[in-house]
Structure formats: structure tokens, C-alpha cells
Design an enzyme around this catalytic site. Structure first.
Site, PDB file in Angstrom:
ATOM      1  N   CYS A  81      -1.519  -4.486  -0.410  1.00  0.00           N
ATOM      2  CA  CYS A  81      -1.621  -5.189   0.881  1.00  0.00           C
ATOM      3  C   CYS A  81      -2.714  -4.569   1.751  1.00  0.00           C
ATOM      4  O   CYS A  81      -2.492  -3.547   2.404  1.00  0.00           O
ATOM      5  CB  CYS A  81      -0.273  -5.145   1.595  1.00  0.00           C
ATOM      6  SG  CYS A  81      -0.331  -5.877   3.229  1.00  0.00           S
ATOM      7  N   CYS A 125      -1.949  -4.307   5.430  1.00  0.00           N
ATOM      8  CA  CYS A 125      -1.018  -3.220   5.790  1.00  0.00           C
ATOM      9  C   CYS A 125      -1.746  -1.867   5.777  1.00  0.00           C
ATOM     10  O   CYS A 125      -1.513  -1.029   6.632  1.00  0.00           O
ATOM     11  CB  CYS A 125       0.143  -3.118   4.804  1.00  0.00           C
ATOM     12  SG  CYS A 125       0.912  -4.677   4.395  1.00  0.00           S
ATOM     13  N   ASP A 126      -2.599  -1.657   4.796  1.00  0.00           N
ATOM     14  CA  ASP A 126      -3.096  -0.304   4.528  1.00  0.00           C
ATOM     15  C   ASP A 126      -4.601  -0.123   4.686  1.00  0.00           C
ATOM     16  O   ASP A 126      -5.097   1.001   4.579  1.00  0.00           O
ATOM     17  CB  ASP A 126      -2.688   0.116   3.100  1.00  0.00           C
ATOM     18  CG  ASP A 126      -1.178   0.091   2.923  1.00  0.00           C
ATOM     19  OD1 ASP A 126      -0.478   0.471   3.875  1.00  0.00           O
ATOM     20  OD2 ASP A 126      -0.705  -0.326   1.854  1.00  0.00           O
TER      21      ASP A 126
END
Ligand code: NAP
Length: 310
Positions: free
Chosen positions: A133, A136-137
Site C-alpha cells: 500500500c 499507507c507507507d
């Protein structure tokens, strides 16, 4: 807890089913599952969901769908269904918290989750440089080198997103053609930070043990079998998705990839009164708007089924 319609899953399919079932006065219960809002909550820009002239954000869209479902009368429950029994009626679903939900009809809309390559090193470095993701990261890779594995829409979107942070993004694809949409391909090829590595498979992820930290990857040219190492700091796997249908095994008919089989032009499974909508049953389109459409179909079919039954 008994309902006429139990909806399992909270992506566009689940919330749309809830909106239609609630407006049909069926007082549906929707159990949200592990990731309330589904896959759109881990994306950023959404520009292909009709009805919005400007670019909208995935998490915002899902908040709106949830609010709409609630406002028209859906009971939304934050819980995770762990087992189901569709062998007798009323249908049963038992949750992680130990609650039993019974229902006259069920709409399965548990969606799909990111697929992994299955490498030991991929598992070892998950959360330490390996992710599925980018939204997300990606932030953790400011001015670093990263690779995205895959050639579909997800891989291209992840690569483009990562250019907001990373200095270089390698897109590593096992063929020399992308399956991503043309508009995304154009953006990819016009982005100077992205370097495509064609005809290569990821073989291994290399890094330090203590502390765990990705340092590079080993890739193989599938045409020449030549192996090379690339130094980098992060790897994003974007090779597609698997349907979240584990708990429905032996309850409804599925194909060999685990997608629920429904009747043609319908969301009805092989169990009368049990419907499936969205990515759990669709490996072709997998769009928010098609999932929403199927959620609508499922609610209308459940409504008809309940009316005929009573
Ligand atoms: P996808 O379209 O199935 O693409 C998966 C990619 O990963 C393919 O390029 C595939 O290679 C590659 N791949 C699969 N297994 C692999 C393996 N073991 N090793 C190396 N490469 C592997 O999946 P997706 O990109 O996640 O998209 C899923 C669906 O969501 C699609 O329908 C897509 O259109 C949709 N989606 C839409 C948007 C949007 O509209 N903005 C955004 C994201 C996703 P091959 O090409 O060689 O098969």
C-alpha cells in the site's frame, strides 16, 4: 440479532446494498469487517466514480457512503464475521466478538485483498521496507529508491503516487506490456522519476537482519534468465487481489480462484436467499462503480426474494 437482510462487508457493494435495502424498509444490518470502507480507504485520488466533477478522495467517498447508508436506516455494526452457516434458515453468522447474527437473506460483499508473491523474504520484510500500500507507507521513502512490482492499474497508480516521495521508482513487470489503462500509462511514461524494467520477475528481497531493513532486490530477466541485483530501500507489491471468501468455503459455490459464482445477470449464489456483490464475485471489472451497481442488484433481488417468501 435477527434481520431480514444481513450485509457482510463495507465497501461500495455493501453500502449500496444497505442504502437500497434500507429504503425498501427491510431494516438491514451491515457488519463492517476488518477494513471498514474497504479498499478505497487506502487509495487517494478517485477520478472515475461518476457524479463528481472534481477529483475526490477514496476515504472521503467511503465516509459518505457509510453516512448515506446510516441516514436511510441501516444498522451499521463494527464487528468481524468469522463463520457462517447457510445450510439451514434462518442463515447464521457468528462474529469475532461471539455475537450470532441470524437473517432471512444475506448479501456477501467482503471484497478482495492484496495478493503477495509468496517469497519468504517478502514476508520477513513486511513493514520493514515491503508493503502492498503506497498510500499507507509511501511517506517513509522520502528521497529513497523504491520498486513497484506489477503491471496493472494498481501498480501504475502506486508508482505514480510514490514519485511524490521517492527519488527513483522502478516499475518491475514480468512482461513488456502493461495492462493498466492508457491514461495511467501515459502519466507513467511521462514521469522522469519512473524507470520501467520489463520482462523481469522479483526473485528475492535483500536486506539487513538486525534491525530488519530492505537494501535491495534480486530480479531475473524472464527472457534471458539473467539475474541482477538492484539497490533500493523499499518494495511495493501490486500484483492484484484475491477475493475475501475464506469464511464462505463449503457454504456457497466458488470457482477455483475463490470467487463466488452467481447466476447469470444476477447476484444470487447457489443458495436461495444468499447474494454476492462486488469484488467477491467479480474478477473482470473490479471497479467501485461496478461493485456499487452489484450491491444495488443484490438488495433488489433480496427484496423480491423476501416478498415472495412472506
Ligand atoms: P490486475 O489488473 O490483475 O494486475 C495485476 C498485475 O500484476 C498484472 O500486470 C500481472 O501481470 C501482475 N502479476 C500478477 N501476478 C504476478 C506474479 N506472480 N508475479 C509478477 N507479476 C504478477 O490487478 P490490479 O492492478 O490490482 O487491479 C485490479 C482491478 O482493480 C483491475 O480491474 C483494475 O482495473 C482495478 N483498479 C482500477 C483502478 C482505477 O480505475 N483507477 C485503480 C486500481 C485498480 P500480467 O499483466 O502479466 O498478468
Amino acid at each position: 440479532m435477527h434481520s431480514k437482510v444481513l450485509i457482510i462487508g463495507s465497501g461500495p457493494a455493501g453500502y449500496t446494498a444497505a442504502i437500497y435495502a434500507a429504503r425498501a424498509m427491510l431494516e438491514p444490518i451491515l457488519v463492517q469487517g476488518i477494513q471498514p470502507g474497504g479498499q478505497l480507504t487506502i487509495t487517494t485520488d478517485v477520478e472515475n466514480y461518476p457524479g463528481y466533477g472534481d477529483v475526490i478522495q477514496g476515504p472521503w467517498l467511503m465516509e459518505q457512503m457509510e453516512a448515506q447508508a446510516k441516514n436511510v436506516g441501516t444498522k451499521i455494526i463494527s464487528d468481524i464475521i468469522e463463520t457462517v452457516d447457510f445450510k439451514s434458515t434462518p442463515f447464521k453468522a457468528i462474529s469475532e466478538s461471539g455475537k450470532t447474527y441470524t437473517a432471512d437473506s444475506v448479501i456477501i460483499s467482503t471484497g478482495a485483498q492484496a495478493r503477495w508473491l509468496g517469497l519468504e523474504s517478502e514476508k520477513k520484510f513486511q513493514g520493514y521496507g515491503v508493503s502492498a500500500c503506497a498510500t499507507c507507507d509511501g511517506f517513509f521513502f522520502k528521497e529513497k529508491k523504491v520498486a513497484v512490482i506489477g503491471g496493472g492499474n494498481s501498480a501504475v497508480e502506486e508508482a505514480l503516487y510514490l514519485t511524490n516521495f521517492a527519488s527513483t521508482v522502478y516499475l518491475i513487470h514480468r512482461r513488456d506490456k502493461l495492462r493498466a489503462e492508457k491514461i495511467l500509462q501515459d502519466r507513467l511514461f511521462n514521469n522522469e522519476k519512473i524507470k520501467c524494467i520489463w520482462d523481469h520477475q522479483l526473485q528475492d528481497i535483500l536486506g539487513d537482519e538486525d534491525p530488519l531493513n530492505v537494501k535491495g532486490i534480486k530480479v531475473k530477466n524472464v527472457k534471458t534468465n539473467e539475474i541482477q541485483d538492484i539497490e533500493l530501500d523499499g518494495v511495493f507489491i501490486a500484483i492484484g487481489h484475491d477475493p475475501a471468501t475464506q469464511i464462505f468455503r463449503n457454504q456457497v459455490e466458488m470457482d477455483n480462484e475463490g470467487y463466488i459464482i452467481t447466476k447469470p445477470d444476477s447476484t444470487l449464489t447457489n443458495v436461495n436467499g444468499v447474494y454476492a456483490a462486488g469484488d467477491v464475485k467479480d474478477k473482470t471489472y473490479r471497479q467501485a462503480v461496478t461493485a456499487a451497481g452489484m450491491g444495488c442488484m443484490a438488495a433488489l433481488e433480496a427484496e423480491k426474494f423476501l416478498a415472495e417468501k412472506s
